[in-house]
Scaffold this motif. Structure first.
Motif, PDB file in Angstrom:
ATOM      1  N   GLU A 549       0.716  -1.188   0.033  1.00 46.02           N
ATOM      2  CA  GLU A 549      -0.073   0.158  -0.045  1.00 46.02           C
ATOM      3  C   GLU A 549       0.908   1.319   0.003  1.00 46.02           C
ATOM      4  OE1 GLU A 549      -2.375  -0.645   3.440  1.00 46.02           O
ATOM      5  OE2 GLU A 549      -3.830  -2.006   2.596  1.00 46.02           O
ATOM      6  N   LEU A 550       2.111   1.225   0.633  1.00 43.33           N
ATOM      7  CA  LEU A 550       3.015   2.221   0.691  1.00 43.33           C
ATOM      8  C   LEU A 550       4.194   1.964   0.006  1.00 43.33           C
ATOM      9  CD1 LEU A 550       2.483   3.242   4.238  1.00 43.33           C
ATOM     10  CD2 LEU A 550       1.189   4.350   2.109  1.00 43.33           C
ATOM     11  N   PRO A 551       4.408   2.279  -1.563  1.00 41.98           N
ATOM     12  CA  PRO A 551       5.556   1.563  -2.031  1.00 41.98           C
ATOM     13  C   PRO A 551       7.045   2.331  -1.817  1.00 41.98           C
ATOM     14  CG  PRO A 551       3.784   2.143  -3.705  1.00 41.98           C
ATOM     15  CD  PRO A 551       3.313   2.776  -2.266  1.00 41.98           C
ATOM     16  N   SER A 705       0.123   2.458  14.893  1.00 39.64           N
ATOM     17  CA  SER A 705      -0.892   1.465  14.107  1.00 39.64           C
ATOM     18  C   SER A 705      -0.571   1.823  12.550  1.00 39.64           C
ATOM     19  CB  SER A 705      -2.287   1.719  14.434  1.00 39.64           C
ATOM     20  OG  SER A 705      -2.762   2.960  14.001  1.00 39.64           O
ATOM     21  N   GLU A 706      -1.145   0.827  12.088  1.00 40.71           N
ATOM     22  CA  GLU A 706      -0.843   0.852  10.526  1.00 40.71           C
ATOM     23  C   GLU A 706      -1.636   1.997   9.833  1.00 40.71           C
ATOM     24  OE1 GLU A 706      -2.907  -1.680   6.594  1.00 40.71           O
ATOM     25  OE2 GLU A 706      -2.731  -2.608   8.381  1.00 40.71           O
ATOM     26  N   ALA A 707      -2.864   2.384  10.357  1.00 47.37           N
ATOM     27  CA  ALA A 707      -3.601   3.708   9.880  1.00 47.37           C
ATOM     28  C   ALA A 707      -2.759   4.772  10.412  1.00 47.37           C
ATOM     29  CB  ALA A 707      -4.936   3.739  10.638  1.00 47.37           C
ATOM     30  N   VAL A 709       0.539   5.019  10.502  1.00 48.79           N
ATOM     31  CA  VAL A 709       1.509   5.204   9.508  1.00 48.79           C
ATOM     32  C   VAL A 709       1.171   5.784   8.115  1.00 48.79           C
ATOM     33  CG1 VAL A 709       3.002   3.335   8.020  1.00 48.79           C
ATOM     34  CG2 VAL A 709       2.647   2.933  10.643  1.00 48.79           C
ATOM     35  N   HIS A 710       0.113   5.593   7.607  1.00 49.04           N
ATOM     36  CA  HIS A 710      -0.652   5.938   6.373  1.00 49.04           C
ATOM     37  C   HIS A 710      -0.467   7.455   6.704  1.00 49.04           C
ATOM     38  CE1 HIS A 710      -1.714   2.632   3.833  1.00 49.04           C
ATOM     39  NE2 HIS A 710      -1.617   1.834   4.744  1.00 49.04           N
ATOM     40  N   LEU A 711      -1.117   7.999   7.812  1.00 49.12           N
ATOM     41  CA  LEU A 711      -1.288   9.434   7.928  1.00 49.12           C
ATOM     42  C   LEU A 711       0.152   9.740   7.852  1.00 49.12           C
ATOM     43  CD1 LEU A 711      -3.950   9.472  10.730  1.00 49.12           C
ATOM     44  CD2 LEU A 711      -4.008  10.214   8.158  1.00 49.12           C
ATOM     45  N   LEU A 712       1.076   9.205   8.608  1.00 46.19           N
ATOM     46  CA  LEU A 712       2.415   9.755   8.675  1.00 46.19           C
ATOM     47  C   LEU A 712       3.159   9.963   7.242  1.00 46.19           C
ATOM     48  CD1 LEU A 712       5.029  10.781  10.237  1.00 46.19           C
ATOM     49  CD2 LEU A 712       5.651   8.418  10.566  1.00 46.19           C
ATOM     50  N   VAL A 713       2.835   8.891   6.455  1.00 44.58           N
ATOM     51  CA  VAL A 713       3.703   8.918   5.139  1.00 44.58           C
ATOM     52  C   VAL A 713       2.883   9.836   4.176  1.00 44.58           C
ATOM     53  CG1 VAL A 713       4.418   7.376   3.260  1.00 44.58           C
ATOM     54  CG2 VAL A 713       4.703   6.649   5.558  1.00 44.58           C
ATOM     55  N   GLU A 717       5.003  16.832   6.393  1.00 44.40           N
ATOM     56  CA  GLU A 717       6.210  16.364   7.051  1.00 44.40           C
ATOM     57  C   GLU A 717       6.087  16.822   8.534  1.00 44.40           C
ATOM     58  OE1 GLU A 717       9.864  17.329   5.319  1.00 44.40           O
ATOM     59  OE2 GLU A 717       9.622  16.496   3.424  1.00 44.40           O
ATOM     60  N   ARG A 718       6.071  15.899   9.394  1.00 41.31           N
ATOM     61  CA  ARG A 718       5.911  16.493  10.806  1.00 41.31           C
ATOM     62  C   ARG A 718       6.790  15.104  11.690  1.00 41.31           C
ATOM     63  NH1 ARG A 718       1.790  13.854  13.042  1.00 41.31           N
ATOM     64  NH2 ARG A 718       0.021  12.812  11.726  1.00 41.31           N
ATOM     65  N   ARG A 719       6.722  15.460  12.907  1.00 41.53           N
ATOM     66  CA  ARG A 719       7.206  14.159  13.828  1.00 41.53           C
ATOM     67  C   ARG A 719       6.116  13.482  14.257  1.00 41.53           C
ATOM     68  NH1 ARG A 719      11.208  16.480  18.221  1.00 41.53           N
ATOM     69  NH2 ARG A 719      12.760  16.149  16.233  1.00 41.53           N
ATOM     70  N   ALA A 720       6.331  12.282  14.083  1.00 41.48           N
ATOM     71  CA  ALA A 720       5.021  11.412  14.507  1.00 41.48           C
ATOM     72  C   ALA A 720       4.821  11.311  15.907  1.00 41.48           C
ATOM     73  CB  ALA A 720       5.398   9.967  14.215  1.00 41.48           C
ATOM     74  N   VAL A 721       3.373  11.208  16.413  1.00 38.37           N
ATOM     75  CA  VAL A 721       2.994  11.353  17.721  1.00 38.37           C
ATOM     76  C   VAL A 721       2.367   9.772  18.018  1.00 38.37           C
ATOM     77  CG1 VAL A 721       1.491  12.364  19.441  1.00 38.37           C
ATOM     78  CG2 VAL A 721       2.829  13.657  17.808  1.00 38.37           C
ATOM     79  N   ALA A 722       2.383   9.175  18.817  1.00 37.77           N
ATOM     80  CA  ALA A 722       1.843   7.775  19.180  1.00 37.77           C
ATOM     81  C   ALA A 722       0.427   8.064  19.016  1.00 37.77           C
ATOM     82  CB  ALA A 722       2.388   7.279  20.343  1.00 37.77           C
ATOM     83  N   VAL A 723      -0.191   6.902  18.622  1.00 37.03           N
ATOM     84  CA  VAL A 723      -1.891   6.871  18.433  1.00 37.03           C
ATOM     85  C   VAL A 723      -2.226   5.639  19.322  1.00 37.03           C
ATOM     86  CG1 VAL A 723      -1.809   8.194  16.360  1.00 37.03           C
ATOM     87  CG2 VAL A 723      -1.589   5.467  16.446  1.00 37.03           C
TER      88      VAL A 723
END
Length: 723
Positions: A549-551, A705-707, A709-713, A717-723
């Motif tokens: 899903e995320l090549p 979570s998988e969801a 990861v989709h939002l982050l990718v 561009e931003r620093r990820a926050v745990a969900v």
């Protein structure tokens, strides 16, 4: 005068002669009748013994099979179709050690994988007609979960019968090839099968005759017409008579009568001597038969290898003594040898048998008054009474110390094993099953505590064991459902531009009642239960879905060395990637353990195959294992990951020096460097200054979570926050 002389002659000669003749005749008739009756009884007993021997042969052949079919190595090598291993361990070895004429290994669809035969043997279709009905019936029982007939001596169900193999009658026994440790799970009814064949018309009659002293024991298709011989039919479970065993019966009565007949003819005075001789011979024959019976009874209650009591005899004695124990204490010790399987694997089964007998000798010497039994391959039980029961803990310690001493095997070889001991003590009357169960639970805890120690049963042990078993059942259900095991992804950020460089896949167990269970708990449990391959498959499935899903991303997965050491692992991974249309260059494998003893070469072969396909390798938690630096030499790694324990204490000079040394070594080897567990800005700055490539930790992002990861990718561009 003539009449008087006739009367004297009659009184002196005729009457004594007549009386002697009458007495001798009556005695002879009596002895003859008695001899016939004795011969009939002896012949009946011999017939019963032959019938019993044939019946025991079916059980014995099936029991022989379990030495090779209830074995993790047999399961793996049968699945891998390792014909050389099968020939050595379930073919030629079974013939040499147990005298089996034919050995076969069948696949779950009952196709032939391997065949061993002592001669050209029967045609394949004749052989198949003999074993296929048994194999089909066994698979139906396995699939239905049937365990009828299994006990502490019979470890797996089987099917055996007297059948014709072509034109030859034989005992045919079919057993499933199953795990002895329970670590290898197989779908019931889909196990590989082992077939053992022992012909009844070969050298078997001679062996039986020699062992049980049957004169000229032979096999024939029809009952013998020779009245001087006895015979018994050989009948299958379906009632079909396959043939007959016939022999010259031992007739003790006739033998004695022939020996005493000359004395009866000579004179009446020999009657007493003849009767005495007859009685003496009968007594001697009876004593011999009684001795044989006593020997059979001893064999039925004792282990044939060590001479110790067997499980049935031990349980019978324990039950009897518990009933009469009153207020006296009794203690039961379960002893399990540590590292015994390694001796078997290294030196072979004969050396293992030798070691078992030496262990039995040491236990007898140490505990001369105790009842000692061998209840399994490397398991022993001990019953202590009186003062010994009061100091059961001291005796358990002495047993461990005694068995820790090296054993001298043949050929100058030495074996060091050790033992784990479980102790349960009873005061007064107690059910023997409950007492042995408590000793077994204590043994489990002693092994869980690191082996080579002992544990005394306490009520808390039962609760802990039940909790562990419930967790095992829940994990099996979680793996089977494929839903509870979830995959989260922790981003790895590049120090050059601060962007996401890759993700690390992390398995999490979402228990329906307990919530998230730490991988530190369920991953080792999965390895012990043989479920680690299934867990790894679930994670790989989720990772391939995300990669598809995320090549633009790369993902690392943590792989147990148990997985990498299994045959065909590389092929499964490469096949899964190909089925999902994923470039292998986008997958990285992180190793979290020290290297195994790779005697079969599966580990190195799997790593080489995966690297050739394009998969890269990283060594996780670097610096914490004793073999970390040697692993870099053994595995052609692409990346090392500095363990969080070093990052946490970067402010300490020693730890900072270790991190610098790791980075310098990695740079010299041309390896990428990732630091784990970064939680502060100070750590981030220090690692950047030292030259790390990537960072990973809660400062940057928690696992997502998988969801997420989709939002982050796909998001800005931003620093990820745990969900």
């Amino acid at each position: 005068m003539i009449k008087q002389m006739q009367s004297q002659w009659f009184l002196r000669f005729a009457l004594p002669a007549t009386l002697s003749f009458t007495i001798c005749g009556l005695l002879y008739l009596t002895l003859n009748w008695a001899a016939l009756r004795i011969d009939e009884v002896a012949e009946t007993r011999q017939k019963g013994l032959v019938t019993l021997t044939v019946s025991k042969l079916r059980t014995a052949i099936a029991h022989d099979q379990e030495s090779a079919t209830v074995w993790d190595d047999a399961v793996r090598n049968a699945i891998a179709r390792n014909l050389e291993w099968l020939d050595t361990n379930v073919g030629a070895w079974m013939h040499t050690y147990f005298g089996h004429d034919i050995a076969l290994v069948l696949s779950a669809d009952r196709n032939l994988i391997y065949r061993f035969s002592t001669e050209d043997g029967p045609r394949p279709d004749d052989l198949a007609r003999a074993y296929l009905p048994l194999a089909e019936r066994l698979q139906e029982r396995l699939a239905s979960g049937d365990t009828e007939g299994t006990n502490e001596r019979v470890l797996s169900i089987g099917e055996a019968d007297l059948v014709y193999v072509g034109l030859r009658p034989a005992i045919v026994s079919v057993k499933p090839i199953v795990s002895d440790s329970g670590e290898i799970q197989q779908e019931p009814g889909q196990e590989n099968l082992h077939v053992a064949v022992r012909f009844l018309d070969g050298n078997l009659p001679n062996e039986i005759g020699t062992e049980y002293e049957f004169s000229d024991l032979q096999f024939s298709l029809a009952p013998t017409k020779d009245l001087s011989r006895s015979f018994v039919p050989l009948i299958s479970h379906s009632g079909v008579v396959l043939g007959y065993f016939h022999w010259i019966p031992f007739r003790p009565g006739s033998s004695v009568l022939q020996a005493t007949a000359p004395a009866l003819v000579l004179a009446f005075v020999a009657i007493a001597a003849a009767a005495s001789l007859f009685g003496g011979m009968i007594w001697r024959r009876g004593t011999r038969l009684a001795s044989s019976r006593a020997e059979l009874l001893h064999q039925a209650s004792h282990d044939s290898l060590t001479g110790l009591a067997n499980r049935a005899h031990f349980n019978k004695e324990l039950s009897k003594r518990l009933e009469g124990a009153s207020e006296d204490k009794l203690s039961v010790l379960f002893v399990d040898l540590d590292r015994f399987k390694a001796v078997n694997d290294t030196f072979g089964h004969p050396a293992g048998d030798k070691l078992i007998t030496m262990v039995a000798t040491r236990l007898r010497s140490l505990l001369a008054k105790a009842l000692i039994a061998r209840i399994g391959g490397d398991e022993f039980t001990i019953l202590l009474e009186g003062d010994d029961a009061q100091r059961a803990d001291q005796i358990a310690s002495q047993i461990i110390k005694c068995l820790n001493q090296p054993f001298d095997l043949e050929g100058g070889a030495h074996a060091s094993i050790g033992a784990s001991v479980g102790v349960a003590t009873s005061s007064g009357k107690t059910d023997y099953l409950e007492l042995t169960r408590q000793a077994d639970i204590a043994l489990y805890h002693s092994k869980a505590a690191g082996r080579n120690t002992y544990a005394i049963f306490g009520s808390h042990m039962d609760e802990l064991l039940q909790k562990r078993r419930r967790l095992e059942d829940d994990l099996r259900e979680a793996v089977a459902s494929g839903i509870q095991i979830q995959t989260f992804y922790q981003p790895v950020f590049s120090l050059d531009d601060g962007k996401v460089a890759s993700f690390e896949a992390l398995a999490r167990w979402m228990h329906p009642r307990q919530g998230f269970i730490s991988p530190e708990i369920f991953i080792p449990l999965a390895e012990e239960m043989g479920l680690i391959h299934e867990v790894g498959t679930l994670v790989l499935r989720d990772v391939c879905k995300l990669l598809f899903e995320l090549p633009a991303i790369r993902v690392a997965i943590n792989v147990s060395v148990l997985e990498l050491s299994s045959p065909g692992y590389a092929l499964r991974v490469i096949g899964t990637l190909a089925a999902s249309h994923i470039d292998p260059n986008r997958l990285e494998i992180e190793l979290t353990e020290s290297l195994p003893v790779d005697k079969d070469g599966h580990f190195i072969n799997n790593v080489a195959s995966l690297r050739a396909a394009g998969v890269s390798f990283a060594i996780d938690d670097f610096g914490t294992g004793y073999a970390s630096f040697s692993r870099v030499q053994t595995i052609d790694a692409d990346r090392i990951k500095i363990d969080k324990s070093f990052v946490d204490d970067m402010d300490k000079a020693d730890n900072k020096a270790i991190v610098m040394a790791i980075i310098s070594m990695a740079r010299a080897k041309g390896l990428k460097i990732t630091a784990e567990g970064v939680e502060t800005e100070a750590q981030r700055a220090a690692l950047q200054k030292l030259g790390c490539d990537d960072l990973q930790g809660f400062l940057l992002s928690r696992p997502l979570s998988e969801a997420a990861v989709h939002l982050l990718v796909k998001g800005p561009e931003r620093r990820a926050v745990a969900v």
